[in-house]
Design a protein around this motif. Structure first.
Motif, PDB file in Angstrom:
ATOM      1  N   ALA A  80      46.426 -29.149  87.090  1.00  0.00           N
ATOM      2  CA  ALA A  80      47.091 -30.240  87.784  1.00  0.00           C
ATOM      3  C   ALA A  80      48.553 -30.052  87.656  1.00  0.00           C
ATOM      4  CB  ALA A  80      46.697 -31.468  86.928  1.00  0.00           C
ATOM      5  N   ALA A  81      49.395 -30.370  88.717  1.00  0.00           N
ATOM      6  CA  ALA A  81      50.614 -30.028  88.747  1.00  0.00           C
ATOM      7  C   ALA A  81      51.435 -28.937  88.537  1.00  0.00           C
ATOM      8  CB  ALA A  81      51.499 -31.249  87.771  1.00  0.00           C
ATOM      9  N   ALA A  82      50.744 -28.062  88.900  1.00  0.00           N
ATOM     10  CA  ALA A  82      51.329 -26.453  88.866  1.00  0.00           C
ATOM     11  C   ALA A  82      52.042 -26.377  90.027  1.00  0.00           C
ATOM     12  CB  ALA A  82      50.236 -25.449  88.498  1.00  0.00           C
ATOM     13  N   GLY A  83      52.005 -27.183  91.145  1.00  0.00           N
ATOM     14  CA  GLY A  83      52.621 -26.792  92.491  1.00  0.00           C
ATOM     15  C   GLY A  83      51.754 -26.266  93.438  1.00  0.00           C
ATOM     16  N   LYS A  84      50.525 -26.185  93.313  1.00  0.00           N
ATOM     17  CA  LYS A  84      49.596 -25.804  94.166  1.00  0.00           C
ATOM     18  C   LYS A  84      49.497 -26.689  95.484  1.00  0.00           C
ATOM     19  CE  LYS A  84      45.496 -27.231  92.441  1.00  0.00           C
ATOM     20  NZ  LYS A  84      45.740 -28.058  91.289  1.00  0.00           N
ATOM     21  N   GLY A  85      49.805 -28.108  95.581  1.00  0.00           N
ATOM     22  CA  GLY A  85      49.627 -28.793  96.611  1.00  0.00           C
ATOM     23  C   GLY A  85      50.907 -28.550  97.487  1.00  0.00           C
TER      24      GLY A  85
ATOM     25  N   LYS B  29      43.340 -15.020  97.636  1.00  0.00           N
ATOM     26  CA  LYS B  29      43.130 -15.806  96.437  1.00  0.00           C
ATOM     27  C   LYS B  29      44.561 -15.902  95.604  1.00  0.00           C
ATOM     28  CE  LYS B  29      38.326 -14.879  95.849  1.00  0.00           C
ATOM     29  NZ  LYS B  29      37.169 -14.434  95.224  1.00  0.00           N
ATOM     30  N   LEU B  30      44.886 -17.196  95.355  1.00  0.00           N
ATOM     31  CA  LEU B  30      46.080 -17.322  94.513  1.00  0.00           C
ATOM     32  C   LEU B  30      45.558 -18.191  93.239  1.00  0.00           C
ATOM     33  CD1 LEU B  30      48.766 -18.197  97.095  1.00  0.00           C
ATOM     34  CD2 LEU B  30      48.778 -16.348  95.584  1.00  0.00           C
ATOM     35  N   PHE B  31      46.209 -17.925  92.232  1.00  0.00           N
ATOM     36  CA  PHE B  31      46.012 -19.052  90.941  1.00  0.00           C
ATOM     37  C   PHE B  31      47.528 -19.144  90.469  1.00  0.00           C
ATOM     38  CE2 PHE B  31      45.419 -19.959  86.546  1.00  0.00           C
ATOM     39  CZ  PHE B  31      44.091 -21.115  86.662  1.00  0.00           C
ATOM     40  N   VAL B  32      47.857 -20.559  90.698  1.00  0.00           N
ATOM     41  CA  VAL B  32      49.216 -21.140  90.741  1.00  0.00           C
ATOM     42  C   VAL B  32      49.136 -21.835  89.090  1.00  0.00           C
ATOM     43  CG1 VAL B  32      50.836 -22.676  91.500  1.00  0.00           C
ATOM     44  CG2 VAL B  32      49.417 -21.339  92.901  1.00  0.00           C
ATOM     45  N   THR B  33      50.144 -21.377  88.404  1.00  0.00           N
ATOM     46  CA  THR B  33      50.131 -22.239  87.224  1.00  0.00           C
ATOM     47  C   THR B  33      51.562 -22.390  86.859  1.00  0.00           C
ATOM     48  OG1 THR B  33      49.055 -22.079  85.065  1.00  0.00           O
ATOM     49  CG2 THR B  33      49.909 -19.861  85.884  1.00  0.00           C
ATOM     50  N   ALA B  34      51.471 -23.165  85.668  1.00  0.00           N
ATOM     51  CA  ALA B  34      52.720 -23.400  84.814  1.00  0.00           C
ATOM     52  C   ALA B  34      52.497 -24.053  83.780  1.00  0.00           C
ATOM     53  CB  ALA B  34      53.642 -24.246  85.673  1.00  0.00           C
TER      54      ALA B  34
ATOM     55  N   ILE C 222      50.460 -16.750  90.123  1.00  0.00           N
ATOM     56  CA  ILE C 222      51.957 -16.938  90.386  1.00  0.00           C
ATOM     57  C   ILE C 222      52.385 -18.158  89.236  1.00  0.00           C
ATOM     58  CG2 ILE C 222      53.790 -17.951  91.922  1.00  0.00           C
ATOM     59  CD1 ILE C 222      51.957 -17.059  94.481  1.00  0.00           C
ATOM     60  N   ASP C 223      53.076 -17.869  88.486  1.00  0.00           N
ATOM     61  CA  ASP C 223      53.615 -18.647  87.473  1.00  0.00           C
ATOM     62  C   ASP C 223      54.843 -19.621  87.943  1.00  0.00           C
ATOM     63  OD1 ASP C 223      54.741 -20.175  85.154  1.00  0.00           O
ATOM     64  OD2 ASP C 223      53.652 -18.822  83.808  1.00  0.00           O
ATOM     65  N   THR C 224      54.738 -20.823  87.944  1.00  0.00           N
ATOM     66  CA  THR C 224      55.782 -21.336  88.618  1.00  0.00           C
ATOM     67  C   THR C 224      56.906 -22.029  87.767  1.00  0.00           C
ATOM     68  OG1 THR C 224      54.495 -23.389  88.945  1.00  0.00           O
ATOM     69  CG2 THR C 224      54.483 -21.996  90.912  1.00  0.00           C
TER      70      THR C 224
ATOM     71  N   ILE D 237      61.069 -24.357  93.868  1.00  0.00           N
ATOM     72  CA  ILE D 237      60.035 -24.378  95.165  1.00  0.00           C
ATOM     73  C   ILE D 237      59.937 -23.270  96.123  1.00  0.00           C
ATOM     74  CG2 ILE D 237      58.941 -26.137  96.888  1.00  0.00           C
ATOM     75  CD1 ILE D 237      60.179 -28.253  95.300  1.00  0.00           C
ATOM     76  N   GLU D 238      61.167 -23.060  96.724  1.00  0.00           N
ATOM     77  CA  GLU D 238      61.254 -22.151  97.620  1.00  0.00           C
ATOM     78  C   GLU D 238      60.821 -20.742  97.260  1.00  0.00           C
ATOM     79  OE1 GLU D 238      63.823 -24.018  96.805  1.00  0.00           O
ATOM     80  OE2 GLU D 238      63.629 -25.457  98.273  1.00  0.00           O
ATOM     81  N   ALA D 239      61.094 -20.178  95.981  1.00  0.00           N
ATOM     82  CA  ALA D 239      60.743 -18.838  95.481  1.00  0.00           C
ATOM     83  C   ALA D 239      59.344 -18.787  95.230  1.00  0.00           C
ATOM     84  CB  ALA D 239      61.382 -18.604  94.237  1.00  0.00           C
ATOM     85  N   ALA D 240      58.430 -19.937  95.053  1.00  0.00           N
ATOM     86  CA  ALA D 240      57.063 -20.087  94.758  1.00  0.00           C
ATOM     87  C   ALA D 240      56.482 -19.811  95.989  1.00  0.00           C
ATOM     88  CB  ALA D 240      56.669 -21.299  94.047  1.00  0.00           C
ATOM     89  N   ILE D 241      56.903 -20.609  97.051  1.00  0.00           N
ATOM     90  CA  ILE D 241      56.496 -20.616  98.327  1.00  0.00           C
ATOM     91  C   ILE D 241      56.487 -19.282  98.887  1.00  0.00           C
ATOM     92  CG2 ILE D 241      56.623 -21.328 100.823  1.00  0.00           C
ATOM     93  CD1 ILE D 241      57.577 -24.164  99.635  1.00  0.00           C
ATOM     94  N   ALA D 242      57.537 -18.531  98.689  1.00  0.00           N
ATOM     95  CA  ALA D 242      57.708 -17.205  99.226  1.00  0.00           C
ATOM     96  C   ALA D 242      56.806 -16.323  98.774  1.00  0.00           C
ATOM     97  CB  ALA D 242      59.356 -16.607  99.103  1.00  0.00           C
ATOM     98  N   ALA D 243      56.669 -16.453  97.424  1.00  0.00           N
ATOM     99  CA  ALA D 243      55.657 -15.656  96.851  1.00  0.00           C
ATOM    100  C   ALA D 243      54.349 -15.547  97.281  1.00  0.00           C
ATOM    101  CB  ALA D 243      55.830 -15.645  95.228  1.00  0.00           C
TER     102      ALA D 243
END
Ligand code: DC
Length: 202
Positions: A11-16, A121-126, A179-181, A186-192
């Motif tokens: 939850a709330a890692a930036g996936k959405g 496949k991406l795993f987005v976390t923080a 991807i650890d955000t 936000i821009e860097a996470a999206i670019a990755a």
């Protein structure tokens, strides 16, 4: 299967945000699968049986107000433990993934269970603290009165339940790129994320 992108994470890692941006970048459709569980959780809170609600779920149910509240999030996490609820939601998600023109699905088990054949496949976390900070800001800006410790406890409780359930627990697929955000804009996470998908498209 048309081009499918699976994006999982807590939850709330930036996936959405990342999922919407990736879908917009490539012109793919996007499904936030958490909304399916939230819609079932909301119906449970109004006294319905969760399994029947899941079997009877329609696209319109994802469009109703009140799916974003912390109460509904906790109810979603609870109904998501039930194998029969999960099973009832599989076809809806796979049909979405198979639509022509490409699709991005975000959730907890997309790369592992729903679309194990996904092209990217991406795993987005923080960290839990960073995620609780983001959720706290979002909730208070939305007018909800709460405090940081409550939000952090909520995030941790949901992580624990999502990771430890027997059916389709939250975990990265073996072939997912993480991807650890925590320290990313936000821009860097999206670019990755866009770079990972671009590479998979060849
Ligand atoms: O992504 P979200 O916070 O909207 O998800 C709400 C809950 O739904 C989450 O705590 C666990 C569950 N969920 C799930 O089990 N599998 C998914 N693919 C998506 C969400």
């Amino acid at each position: 299967m048309s081009f499918t992108v699976a994006i999982d994470g807590p939850a709330a890692a930036g996936k959405g945000t990342i999922s919407k941006a990736v879908a917009a970048h490539f012109g793919f459709a996007h499904l936030d699968t958490g909304l399916l569980y939230r819609a079932v959780g909301k119906r449970l809170l109004s006294g319905e049986d969760a399994v029947l609600a899941a079997k009877d779920l329609r696209a319109e149910d994802l469009d109703v107000d009140g799916l974003r509240t912390p109460e509904v999030a906790q109810a979603a996490s609870r109904v998501a433990v039930e194998p029969e609820v999960r099973q009832a939601l599989v076809d809806f998600q796979r049909a979405f993934a198979a639509r022509s023109g490409g699709a991005v699905l975000d959730g907890r088990d997309i790369g592992t269970v729903i679309c194990p054949e996904a092209h990217a496949k991406l795993f987005v976390t923080a960290s839990a603290e960073v995620r609780a900070e983001r959720r706290f800001k979002e909730l208070t800006e939305g007018g909800l009165e709460t405090d940081f410790d409550t939000v952090l406890a909520d995030v941790k409780a949901r992580d624990e339940r999502d990771q430890s359930r027997a059916t389709a627990p939250l975990k990265p697929a073996d072939d997912a790129v993480t991807i650890d955000t925590s320290g990313l804009s936000i821009e860097a996470a999206i670019a990755a994320a866009v770079a990972v998908v671009q590479k998979a498209r060849g």
